[in-house]
Design a protein around this motif. Structure first.
Motif, PDB file in Angstrom:
ATOM      1  N   TYR A 300       8.053  -7.433  -3.575  1.00 39.15           N
ATOM      2  CA  TYR A 300       8.342  -8.946  -3.260  1.00 39.15           C
ATOM      3  C   TYR A 300       8.507  -9.727  -4.605  1.00 39.15           C
ATOM      4  O   TYR A 300       7.937  -9.371  -5.575  1.00 39.15           O
ATOM      5  CB  TYR A 300       7.263  -9.336  -2.405  1.00 39.15           C
ATOM      6  N   GLN A 301       9.199 -10.910  -4.275  1.00 34.98           N
ATOM      7  CA  GLN A 301       9.326 -11.764  -5.538  1.00 34.98           C
ATOM      8  C   GLN A 301       7.868 -12.641  -5.481  1.00 34.98           C
ATOM      9  O   GLN A 301       7.361 -12.885  -4.526  1.00 34.98           O
ATOM     10  CB  GLN A 301      10.318 -12.823  -5.136  1.00 34.98           C
ATOM     11  N   PHE A 302       7.396 -12.949  -6.717  1.00 37.21           N
ATOM     12  CA  PHE A 302       6.512 -13.612  -7.179  1.00 37.21           C
ATOM     13  C   PHE A 302       6.340 -14.903  -6.464  1.00 37.21           C
ATOM     14  O   PHE A 302       7.486 -15.765  -6.600  1.00 37.21           O
ATOM     15  CB  PHE A 302       6.174 -13.912  -8.505  1.00 37.21           C
ATOM     16  N   GLY A 303       5.427 -15.432  -5.462  1.00 40.09           N
ATOM     17  CA  GLY A 303       5.353 -16.681  -4.913  1.00 40.09           C
ATOM     18  C   GLY A 303       6.054 -16.655  -3.746  1.00 40.09           C
ATOM     19  O   GLY A 303       6.195 -17.701  -3.073  1.00 40.09           O
ATOM     20  N   SER A 304       6.729 -15.592  -3.246  1.00 41.45           N
ATOM     21  CA  SER A 304       7.270 -15.517  -1.913  1.00 41.45           C
ATOM     22  C   SER A 304       6.265 -15.700  -0.795  1.00 41.45           C
ATOM     23  O   SER A 304       5.067 -15.281  -0.859  1.00 41.45           O
ATOM     24  CB  SER A 304       8.279 -14.268  -1.959  1.00 41.45           C
ATOM     25  N   LEU A 305       6.957 -15.584   0.414  1.00 45.52           N
ATOM     26  CA  LEU A 305       6.203 -15.769   1.670  1.00 45.52           C
ATOM     27  C   LEU A 305       5.402 -14.239   1.705  1.00 45.52           C
ATOM     28  O   LEU A 305       4.378 -14.239   2.198  1.00 45.52           O
ATOM     29  CB  LEU A 305       6.878 -15.692   2.856  1.00 45.52           C
ATOM     30  N   GLU A 306       6.008 -13.224   1.565  1.00 44.48           N
ATOM     31  CA  GLU A 306       5.478 -11.784   1.448  1.00 44.48           C
ATOM     32  C   GLU A 306       4.499 -11.594   0.512  1.00 44.48           C
ATOM     33  O   GLU A 306       3.364 -10.626   0.864  1.00 44.48           O
ATOM     34  CB  GLU A 306       6.731 -10.859   1.382  1.00 44.48           C
ATOM     35  N   HIS A 307       4.762 -12.093  -0.581  1.00 44.81           N
ATOM     36  CA  HIS A 307       3.853 -11.940  -1.716  1.00 44.81           C
ATOM     37  C   HIS A 307       2.449 -12.713  -1.175  1.00 44.81           C
ATOM     38  O   HIS A 307       1.304 -12.070  -1.202  1.00 44.81           O
ATOM     39  CB  HIS A 307       4.366 -12.387  -2.858  1.00 44.81           C
ATOM     40  N   ILE A 308       2.378 -13.820  -0.822  1.00 37.62           N
ATOM     41  CA  ILE A 308       1.244 -14.456  -0.659  1.00 37.62           C
ATOM     42  C   ILE A 308       0.446 -14.168   0.673  1.00 37.62           C
ATOM     43  O   ILE A 308      -0.439 -13.892   0.646  1.00 37.62           O
ATOM     44  CB  ILE A 308       1.759 -16.222  -0.571  1.00 37.62           C
ATOM     45  N   HIS A 309       1.343 -14.054   1.803  1.00 44.04           N
ATOM     46  CA  HIS A 309       0.942 -13.492   2.928  1.00 44.04           C
ATOM     47  C   HIS A 309       0.089 -12.138   2.864  1.00 44.04           C
ATOM     48  O   HIS A 309      -0.987 -12.120   3.425  1.00 44.04           O
ATOM     49  CB  HIS A 309       1.932 -13.275   3.800  1.00 44.04           C
ATOM     50  N   LEU A 310       0.725 -11.266   1.923  1.00 45.92           N
ATOM     51  CA  LEU A 310      -0.031  -9.939   2.014  1.00 45.92           C
ATOM     52  C   LEU A 310      -1.181 -10.112   1.183  1.00 45.92           C
ATOM     53  O   LEU A 310      -2.257  -9.483   1.627  1.00 45.92           O
ATOM     54  CB  LEU A 310       1.091  -8.951   1.336  1.00 45.92           C
ATOM     55  N   MET A 311      -1.170 -10.929   0.123  1.00 45.34           N
ATOM     56  CA  MET A 311      -2.368 -10.947  -0.656  1.00 45.34           C
ATOM     57  C   MET A 311      -3.661 -11.802   0.127  1.00 45.34           C
ATOM     58  O   MET A 311      -4.689 -11.290   0.141  1.00 45.34           O
ATOM     59  CB  MET A 311      -2.275 -11.884  -1.892  1.00 45.34           C
ATOM     60  N   VAL A 312      -3.309 -12.715   1.226  1.00 44.69           N
ATOM     61  CA  VAL A 312      -4.291 -13.335   1.945  1.00 44.69           C
ATOM     62  C   VAL A 312      -4.747 -12.132   2.892  1.00 44.69           C
ATOM     63  O   VAL A 312      -6.010 -12.064   3.363  1.00 44.69           O
ATOM     64  CB  VAL A 312      -3.529 -14.406   2.974  1.00 44.69           C
ATOM     65  N   GLU A 313      -3.949 -11.326   3.368  1.00 43.57           N
ATOM     66  CA  GLU A 313      -4.410 -10.588   4.370  1.00 43.57           C
ATOM     67  C   GLU A 313      -5.253  -9.475   3.925  1.00 43.57           C
ATOM     68  O   GLU A 313      -6.301  -9.120   4.587  1.00 43.57           O
ATOM     69  CB  GLU A 313      -3.077  -9.820   5.099  1.00 43.57           C
ATOM     70  N   LEU A 314      -4.863  -9.021   2.610  1.00 47.14           N
ATOM     71  CA  LEU A 314      -5.738  -8.003   2.022  1.00 47.14           C
ATOM     72  C   LEU A 314      -7.101  -8.765   1.796  1.00 47.14           C
ATOM     73  O   LEU A 314      -8.258  -8.032   1.976  1.00 47.14           O
ATOM     74  CB  LEU A 314      -5.278  -7.534   0.738  1.00 47.14           C
ATOM     75  N   GLU A 315      -7.100  -9.952   1.205  1.00 50.82           N
ATOM     76  CA  GLU A 315      -8.314 -10.515   0.775  1.00 50.82           C
ATOM     77  C   GLU A 315      -9.243 -10.814   2.001  1.00 50.82           C
ATOM     78  O   GLU A 315     -10.502 -10.628   1.921  1.00 50.82           O
ATOM     79  CB  GLU A 315      -8.068 -12.001   0.130  1.00 50.82           C
ATOM     80  N   ARG A 316      -8.624 -10.992   2.973  1.00 53.59           N
ATOM     81  CA  ARG A 316      -9.253 -11.591   4.244  1.00 53.59           C
ATOM     82  C   ARG A 316     -10.402 -10.219   4.636  1.00 53.59           C
ATOM     83  O   ARG A 316     -11.608 -10.422   5.072  1.00 53.59           O
ATOM     84  CB  ARG A 316      -8.409 -11.964   5.280  1.00 53.59           C
ATOM     85  N   ARG A 317      -9.812  -8.909   4.665  1.00 54.77           N
ATOM     86  CA  ARG A 317     -10.523  -7.752   5.167  1.00 54.77           C
ATOM     87  C   ARG A 317     -11.567  -7.312   4.062  1.00 54.77           C
ATOM     88  O   ARG A 317     -12.570  -6.945   4.336  1.00 54.77           O
ATOM     89  CB  ARG A 317      -9.485  -6.836   5.201  1.00 54.77           C
ATOM     90  N   VAL A 318     -11.105  -7.652   3.000  1.00 57.94           N
ATOM     91  CA  VAL A 318     -12.153  -7.227   1.619  1.00 57.94           C
ATOM     92  C   VAL A 318     -13.534  -8.023   1.667  1.00 57.94           C
ATOM     93  O   VAL A 318     -14.453  -7.560   1.627  1.00 57.94           O
ATOM     94  CB  VAL A 318     -11.315  -7.415   0.393  1.00 57.94           C
TER      95      VAL A 318
END
Length: 567
Positions: A300-318
């Motif tokens: 994914y492109q840095f700063g894209s919807l997919e990049h940020i959304h994925l980071m948030v979803e991972l962080e929430r679970r961790v």
């Protein structure tokens, strides 16, 4: 233009550069004999001077730690604690846990009233908030095992700084003024300390600290006993008695830092060397990197919807795992292997959808906003032989408990707030916890500090870490992702805009300008709640280029006083 607006504009510009695939920063801080990166240029100078005198990275770390106690009193300390992750030139690694402990007289309900409700502020300000300090013993143990220069030579620069005085920078004057009233209130009746003033601190003002100078002289001459016993210990105990704190002579005398095996993980072709519990940082970082690799974040492109959304979803679970499972391994069973197993993480991330937001559980009553704070400080050091050390050290809140030891000239920590003072009730960083991190006598409180060293193809690749309370883990994670997935150079990794999410509150915190208006709208359409922060984290990085040269990268965009110095 004020500092906050300048930072916002700069971050927005960096975001646009990253999205356009342009090089934001040219690399010019390249050295072959060693680099020191700290939050204050004077401590970086101290560490670099030690390297130039023939000292190794561990000698420099000791000198930097004591220098920071003088030049950076909001976080540098001799009465706090921290973690060190080391990698020797031979490739051997381990970690040093000099985290504070709860006093022997501490109890699980010590911050609750008769009805079981949290007494506001009791765990954050004043004498009862103080944990048993670990920094001095940690530096003694680091020097005993890995030091090469004499102990006296390493403490002397800090003594000189306390004696001759430190000229306040604009940042430090502003920070002291922001906390001046609270510091004065916590130290009512004291008059001789340099940090107690009725008038504002002024940029360019010379701050001398003869009381701290005398403490450092005792540490120089007596080593560990110069702090944990004798005159300095008596000053600490008198301070505890003055404010009804819990630390006893036995607490001080018996405190011991602990050597622990480093937490080792893999990410792409990199070996990740980080901090095990009682830090939550290493486990959480490994979990995040596992998810980034599973989802091939680099596509994914840095700063894209997919990049940020994925980071948030991972962080929430961790962060949900952090709240449930992590604590002091000497007091509770931490299921490290389970939490890091591929089977567990595959299942954990199986319900992440790229076109919808998952929901955190309802925010509990009494939850607070994330307070982005730079009370913690991190420094990274590499020497000419290839020894590397990554150290994160803290008082917890800015100026810790705000209590200054009378006759000692140093601030005491407020690390007791890092315990779960009541299950489900957040601390000052909005982090919740449960039984695993409940208060027990002599237990070490859970931390987010994440000092980390990375190898690539068997060779030293990066030394990194950050302050920032609950945002430390996600800052380090994004820094590694920037280097490995988005191929940013050393300074670009540090400068790149950051986001943070932590399960509770169910929000996405983003640096001003970090998310483009278009992507922000897309994230909101998925259900994400975006809240802007002026800054998140403050990296102190050293990278190694293909020629084996060291590249120092200080986070001067977010903190103008930080500096990388090498030779």
């Amino acid at each position: 233009m004020n500092l906050k607006k300048t930072l916002s504009v700069a971050l927005a510009a960096l975001f646009l550069m990253a999205c356009n695939g342009k090089q934001a920063v040219q690399i010019n801080n390249v050295h072959k004999n060693g680099v020191v990166v700290t939050a204050h240029f004077l401590s970086s100078e101290v560490g670099s001077d030690i390297l130039k005198q023939g000292g190794n990275a561990f000698d420099a770390a000791v000198a930097v730690q004591f220098a920071l106690a003088v030049v950076y009193p909001r976080a540098g300390n001799i009465a706090g604690g921290g973690f060190a992750v080391i990698r020797t030139a031979k490739g051997e690694s381990e970690s040093l846990d000099f985290r504070e402990k709860a006093p022997k007289a501490a109890s699980e309900r010590m911050y609750l009233d008769a009805n079981g409700n949290v007494i506001e502020g009791l765990s954050q300000t004043g004498h009862l908030a103080v944990g048993v300090p670990g920094s001095v013993d940690g530096m003694v143990k680091l020097h005993q095992k890995y030091g090469s220069l004499g102990w006296e030579k390493l403490v002397q620069p800090a003594i000189n700084l306390a004696k001759n005085g430190v000229t306040l920078t604009k940042l430090e004057a502003e920070k002291l003024n922001a906390y001046r009233e609270r510091i004065n209130q916590a130290n009512a009746g004291k008059t001789n300390c340099c940090y107690i003033k009725d008038a504002d601190f002024i940029t360019g003002e010379l701050i001398k600290n003869p009381e701290l100078e005398n403490v450092l002289i005792r540490i120089k001459n007596q080593g560990r006993n110069g702090f944990y016993e004798g005159e300095t210990a008596e000053l600490i105990i008198s301070e505890m008695q003055r404010g009804k704190g819990l630390i006893s002579k036995e607490d001080l005398k018996e405190y011991q830092a602990v050597w622990r095996p480093a937490l080792i993980g893999k990410y792409r072709n990199c070996k990740i060397i980080s901090m095990p519990p009682p830090s939550s940082g290493g486990i959480a970082l490994m979990q995040l990197l596992n998810g980034a690799e599973k989802f091939n974040m680099g596509q994914y492109q840095f700063g894209s919807l997919e990049h940020i959304h994925l980071m948030v979803e991972l962080e929430r679970r961790v962060y949900a795992d952090r709240a449930t499972w992590l604590g002091d391994p000497d007091y509770c069973s931490v299921p490290k292997d389970k939490l890091l197993s591929d089977e567990y993480l595959t299942n954990r991330y199986s319900n992440i959808a790229m076109n919808s937001k998952s929901n955190s559980q309802d925010i509990k009553a009494g939850n607070v906003e994330v307070i982005e704070s730079f009370e913690t400080t991190h420094f990274s050091i590499v020497d000419k032989w290839g020894n590397a050390v990554s150290v994160t050290t803290t008082l917890n809140g800015n100026y810790g408990s705000k209590v200054i030891v009378e006759g000692g000239g140093f601030f005491l920590n407020n690390e007791m707030d890092d315990f779960s003072i009541k299950s489900g009730i957040p601390n000052q960083f909005g982090l919740v916890g449960g039984k695993a991190n409940a208060i027990e006598p002599e237990k070490r409180m859970l931390s987010s500090m994440t000092p980390t060293i990375i190898e690539k193809n068997g060779k030293l690749f990066m030394v990194t870490g950050s302050p920032g309370g609950s945002t430390i883990i996600t800052s380090v994670f994004q820094n590694i992702i920037n280097a490995v997935e988005f191929k940013m150079n050393a300074q670009e990794c540090v400068n790149a805009p950051r986001i943070h999410s932590q399960w509770l509150p169910d929000k996405v915190y983003a640096e001003t300008g970090a998310i483009s208006p278009v992507v922000k709208k897309e994230l909101q359409n998925l259900g994400h709640i975006i809240q802007e922060q002026s800054r998140i984290g403050m990296m102190a990085n050293i990278s190694v280029n293909p020629k084996g040269q060291y590249i120092g990268a200080a986070d001067t965009l977010r903190h103008a006083d930080s500096k990388a110095i090498g030779y």
